[in-house]
Design a protein around this motif. Structure first.
Motif, PDB file in Angstrom:
ATOM      1  N   LYS A 184       0.819  -1.221   0.000  1.00 64.62           N
ATOM      2  CA  LYS A 184       0.000   0.000   0.000  1.00 64.62           C
ATOM      3  C   LYS A 184       0.848   1.264   0.000  1.00 64.62           C
ATOM      4  N   TYR A 185       2.079   1.163   0.448  1.00 66.51           N
ATOM      5  CA  TYR A 185       2.931   2.343   0.588  1.00 66.51           C
ATOM      6  C   TYR A 185       4.319   2.067   0.021  1.00 66.51           C
ATOM      7  N   VAL A 186       5.012   3.156  -0.292  1.00 65.25           N
ATOM      8  CA  VAL A 186       6.400   3.043  -0.722  1.00 65.25           C
ATOM      9  C   VAL A 186       7.260   3.859   0.232  1.00 65.25           C
ATOM     10  N   LYS A 187       8.267   3.191   0.771  1.00 62.39           N
ATOM     11  CA  LYS A 187       9.181   3.865   1.696  1.00 62.39           C
ATOM     12  C   LYS A 187      10.508   4.115   0.980  1.00 62.39           C
ATOM     13  N   PHE A 188      11.078   5.300   1.180  1.00 60.43           N
ATOM     14  CA  PHE A 188      12.354   5.653   0.555  1.00 60.43           C
ATOM     15  C   PHE A 188      13.366   5.976   1.649  1.00 60.43           C
ATOM     16  N   ILE A 189      14.605   5.545   1.444  1.00 59.75           N
ATOM     17  CA  ILE A 189      15.651   5.824   2.436  1.00 59.75           C
ATOM     18  C   ILE A 189      16.868   6.425   1.744  1.00 59.75           C
ATOM     19  N   THR A 190      17.393   7.490   2.348  1.00 64.10           N
ATOM     20  CA  THR A 190      18.618   8.132   1.867  1.00 64.10           C
ATOM     21  C   THR A 190      19.832   7.346   2.346  1.00 64.10           C
ATOM     22  N   VAL A 191      20.925   7.452   1.620  1.00 64.33           N
ATOM     23  CA  VAL A 191      22.161   6.790   2.023  1.00 64.33           C
ATOM     24  C   VAL A 191      22.602   7.292   3.408  1.00 64.33           C
ATOM     25  N   TYR A 192      23.213   6.406   4.189  1.00 65.97           N
ATOM     26  CA  TYR A 192      23.742   6.794   5.497  1.00 65.97           C
ATOM     27  C   TYR A 192      25.261   6.722   5.453  1.00 65.97           C
ATOM     28  N   ARG A 193      25.900   7.871   5.379  1.00 62.40           N
ATOM     29  CA  ARG A 193      27.362   7.915   5.302  1.00 62.40           C
ATOM     30  C   ARG A 193      27.881   9.061   6.155  1.00 62.40           C
ATOM     31  N   PRO A 194      27.848   8.894   7.460  1.00 58.29           N
ATOM     32  CA  PRO A 194      28.258  10.008   8.319  1.00 58.29           C
ATOM     33  C   PRO A 194      29.679  10.495   8.029  1.00 58.29           C
ATOM     34  N   GLU A 195      30.506   9.611   7.474  1.00 58.64           N
ATOM     35  CA  GLU A 195      31.880  10.054   7.217  1.00 58.64           C
ATOM     36  C   GLU A 195      31.950  11.006   6.030  1.00 58.64           C
ATOM     37  N   GLU A 196      30.941  10.953   5.163  1.00 58.59           N
ATOM     38  CA  GLU A 196      30.904  11.893   4.035  1.00 58.59           C
ATOM     39  C   GLU A 196      29.851  12.977   4.226  1.00 58.59           C
ATOM     40  N   MET A 197      28.910  12.717   5.131  1.00 50.63           N
ATOM     41  CA  MET A 197      27.813  13.659   5.351  1.00 50.63           C
ATOM     42  C   MET A 197      27.873  14.123   6.790  1.00 50.63           C
ATOM     43  N   ARG A 198      28.468  15.282   6.992  1.00 48.75           N
ATOM     44  CA  ARG A 198      28.760  15.677   8.375  1.00 48.75           C
ATOM     45  C   ARG A 198      27.499  15.924   9.192  1.00 48.75           C
ATOM     46  N   GLY A 199      26.412  16.311   8.510  1.00 50.92           N
ATOM     47  CA  GLY A 199      25.157  16.542   9.231  1.00 50.92           C
ATOM     48  C   GLY A 199      24.658  15.290   9.921  1.00 50.92           C
ATOM     49  N   GLN A 200      24.972  14.122   9.337  1.00 45.41           N
ATOM     50  CA  GLN A 200      24.517  12.856   9.926  1.00 45.41           C
ATOM     51  C   GLN A 200      25.270  12.523  11.210  1.00 45.41           C
ATOM     52  N   ARG A 201      26.337  13.298  11.489  1.00 46.79           N
ATOM     53  CA  ARG A 201      27.069  13.034  12.732  1.00 46.79           C
ATOM     54  C   ARG A 201      26.446  13.761  13.911  1.00 46.79           C
ATOM     55  N   GLY A 251       8.863  20.329  -0.754  1.00 46.70           N
ATOM     56  CA  GLY A 251      10.146  19.800  -1.188  1.00 46.70           C
ATOM     57  C   GLY A 251      10.715  18.685  -0.332  1.00 46.70           C
ATOM     58  N   PHE A 252      10.438  18.717   0.976  1.00 46.70           N
ATOM     59  CA  PHE A 252      11.082  17.711   1.838  1.00 46.70           C
ATOM     60  C   PHE A 252      10.617  16.290   1.542  1.00 46.70           C
ATOM     61  N   LYS A 253       9.476  16.150   0.806  1.00 47.51           N
ATOM     62  CA  LYS A 253       9.035  14.810   0.425  1.00 47.51           C
ATOM     63  C   LYS A 253       9.952  14.213  -0.650  1.00 47.51           C
ATOM     64  N   SER A 254      10.579  15.097  -1.425  1.00 50.21           N
ATOM     65  CA  SER A 254      11.396  14.641  -2.557  1.00 50.21           C
ATOM     66  C   SER A 254      12.783  14.242  -2.071  1.00 50.21           C
ATOM     67  N   ILE A 255      12.846  13.087  -1.477  1.00 48.60           N
ATOM     68  CA  ILE A 255      14.039  12.582  -0.780  1.00 48.60           C
ATOM     69  C   ILE A 255      15.217  12.430  -1.744  1.00 48.60           C
ATOM     70  N   LYS A 256      16.403  12.727  -1.212  1.00 45.44           N
ATOM     71  CA  LYS A 256      17.604  12.762  -2.052  1.00 45.44           C
ATOM     72  C   LYS A 256      18.477  11.516  -1.846  1.00 45.44           C
ATOM     73  N   SER A 257      19.370  11.297  -2.800  1.00 45.99           N
ATOM     74  CA  SER A 257      20.385  10.225  -2.721  1.00 45.99           C
ATOM     75  C   SER A 257      19.787   8.923  -2.188  1.00 45.99           C
ATOM     76  N   VAL A 258      18.813   8.410  -2.924  1.00 49.55           N
ATOM     77  CA  VAL A 258      18.025   7.257  -2.466  1.00 49.55           C
ATOM     78  C   VAL A 258      18.810   5.950  -2.644  1.00 49.55           C
ATOM     79  N   VAL A 259      18.834   5.117  -1.600  1.00 51.43           N
ATOM     80  CA  VAL A 259      19.459   3.792  -1.710  1.00 51.43           C
ATOM     81  C   VAL A 259      18.460   2.650  -1.536  1.00 51.43           C
TER      82      VAL A 259
END
Lengths: 334, 235
Positions: A184-201, A251-259
């Motif tokens: 019924k739904y589609v879930k999207f997930i962005t890549v998790y790379r804290p070493e390249e994406m400082r915000g994820q730290r 815009g925040f629905k349009s998820i980026k760098s999808v894995v």
């Protein structure tokens, strides 16, 4: 006794090193394709290199790209959208980005994202489907014809742009994996790379970023997976190498760098909804009549302009998408 | 009370740089962000969204300069730095200038004078706009009555009136806090903490205790500790 998950036990430096190793493997895989690498690097990474698509270079050259993405200079098929409003410039679009994985400062994202490595890239399409797939970015280029879509982007912060995306309807990909009847739904997930994406730290949001659509929304022909813009591959700050674009939603629905794209039978948790449920709903349809609790959504400012313009229902795509929400109370399902 | 006379710009040029370097340095320093903003506006270098850049920078400058002005009295209480009292007025006025530019940008560049939209968007749906507007509304009469003449005319009411600056400070911080997303509250919360500290120092028992500590510490330097509220020795 306190239960500890294996993920918690893995020391961070090992985890990070593994990431770097994988990235290096990707680099070498690219070098193989170029046939211009030193023997030393080749030997060290023979094993992992076998796991990645060998046809990739770090910077994709025009010969590896579909024609729609192979332009050296920014180029678009039209100078305006269907409402007659001019496109925003390449510079504006690539230097004003909400991508908290890199920075909360929209104008700092471009430089913070400079060291992100989008190649090689794989997208897993899983969940309630008959034919789960893992696609490399070249698979995506190969399987799905890339076309230009000139869309308005309306940020929940009440600014907007007109952007000439390159991409393909996500419906094509979803049809290929054959969703099961209970999906019924589609879930999207962005890549998790804290070493390249400082915000994820830092814990400003729950990482990795996650978004979701109802399956019928995702199947709508206006919903695309974008791989490029202005005739070039997506820049890192835009969510390279592949991102969602749903033009009638904030815009925040349009998820980026999808894995990961996962089909589910329950409504997926979405990052901003989790962070502030009363401010950001699951649907997040652009709607001038439903204000954000702290500011009005009735008007917006187009980047590059002074003064406001009226925000349009479903961001001006009302004729195309309104049927998806028939009978729903959009004040409650915001 | 020392507040009555200390906040003024240097009166005579004859007193010279030696005596007024501090006032000039702080005043020009507080105006530097405005000069930098103006220069980049002239050069067309205000980024992708100049309206947003002007909005953020004037707002932040207004808050910081207002806080610097509010910090003068606590600095004097804590460290006996009477020199800082000389910049309090110019800092307050410059904070008002930044706040006024912040509002002017909102009305002229963001909304292009669409007052119907401003009324709908700002006043009816954005509580933080109300808080900000109220802060500016309070600062305006303070700026007008900051002159020596108004001080004389208002007498002891002048000080009462100017205590409203604390209310303006609180409203300004609320304004900043309410517009921030959950992920971006660190900066406004830091401002709130600073403001709380600056206000706390003024609470009479706290102030009295701090002055006691200071004078005890400096007893060997100061022949007579000056009691709170007592006029300064003539300069």
């Amino acid at each position: 006794m306190v239960k500890i998950s294996p993920a918690e036990i893995t020391p961070e430096h090992i985890f990070l090193n593994r990431r770097r190793f994988m990235a290096a493997a990707g680099m070498v895989a690219g070098s193989v394709a170029l046939a211009a690498c030193s023997p030393a690097t080749l030997n060290r990474s023979e094993a992992p290199a076998a796991n990645v698509e060998p046809a990739l270079t770090v910077a994709l050259g025009p010969d590896q790209l579909p024609a729609a993405l192979a332009h050296a200079e920014p180029t678009a098929g039209a100078a305006q959208d269907e409402l007659g409003d001019p496109l925003n410039t390449f510079h504006e679009i690539t230097n004003y980005n909400n991508f908290y994985e890199f920075s909360t400062n929209k104008e700092a994202v471009a430089s913070e994202a400079a060291n992100f490595k989008p190649y090689p890239w794989q997208v897993a399409v899983t969940g309630l489907v008959n034919k789960p797939m893992t696609l490399s970015i070249e698979d995506i280029y190969r399987r799905y014809p890339q076309e230009e879509r000139i869309y308005r982007l309306r940020c929940v912060e009440a600014w907007s742009m007109v952007i000439p995306w390159i991409g393909f309807p996500i419906a094509a990909l979803l049809n290929d994996v054959e969703p099961k009847p209970e999906a019924k739904y589609v879930k999207f997930i962005t890549v998790y790379r804290p070493e390249e994406m400082r915000g994820q730290r830092s814990a400003i949001l729950e990482w990795p970023y996650q978004e979701g659509l109802r399956l019928d929304e995702a199947m709508h022909p206006l919903a695309i997976l974008a791989t490029g813009m202005y005739g070039k591959p997506l820049t890192n700050q835009q969510g390279a190498p592949v991102r969602l674009v749903v033009p009638w939603k904030y815009g925040f629905k349009s998820i980026k760098s999808v894995v990961t794209i996962e089909l589910t039978d329950t409504i997926p948790a979405t990052t901003w909804n989790t962070a502030a449920p009363h401010e950001y709903g699951f649907y997040a349809n652009v709607n001038p009549q439903v204000d954000h609790p702290r500011w009005s959504q009735a008007s917006e400012r187009r980047i590059g302009e002074t003064g406001r313009r009226d925000t349009l229902m479903f961001n001006g795509y009302e004729d195309e998408v309104a049927y998806l929400y028939e009978g729903m109370d959009l004040t409650r399902s915001f | 009370m020392s507040e009555r006379t200390s906040g003024d710009a240097p009166r005579s040029k004859a007193q010279g740089w030696r005596q007024h370097w501090f006032w000039w340095t702080v005043t020009l320093g507080a105006l530097a962000p405005l000069a930098w903003l103006g220069w980049r506006a002239w050069q067309g270098a205000l980024g992708v969204d100049p309206v947003n850049t002007i909005n953020n920078e004037t707002g932040r400058a207004a808050l910081i300069v207002l806080f610097l002005s509010l910090a003068c009295t606590p600095l004097n209480i804590l460290f006996g730095l009477r020199k800082v009292l000389t910049v309090r007025k110019s800092l307050g006025l410059i904070a008002f200038v930044y706040a006024a530019l912040h509002l002017a940008n909102f009305i002229a560049l963001d909304y292009a004078f669409a007052f119907d939209l401003i009324l709908h968007d700002a006043v009816l749906t954005m509580p933080y706009i109300l808080a900000g507007s109220l802060a500016l509304l309070i600062l305006a009469p303070l700026a007008i009555t900051s002159t020596r003449g108004w001080m004389r005319r208002l007498g002891r009411n002048w000080k009462r009136l100017h205590q409203l600056v604390y209310v303006a400070g609180v409203l300004a911080v609320l304004h900043f806090l309410w517009q921030a997303k959950a992920a971006e509250r660190d900066e406004p919360l830091l401002y709130a903490a600073v403001l709380t500290f600056l206000l706390l120092v003024r609470v009479p028992p706290v102030r009295h205790w701090l002055v006691m500590q200071r004078t005890r510490f400096h007893r060997h330097k100061l022949p007579l500790p000056r009691a709170v509220g007592q006029p300064k020795p003539a300069e």
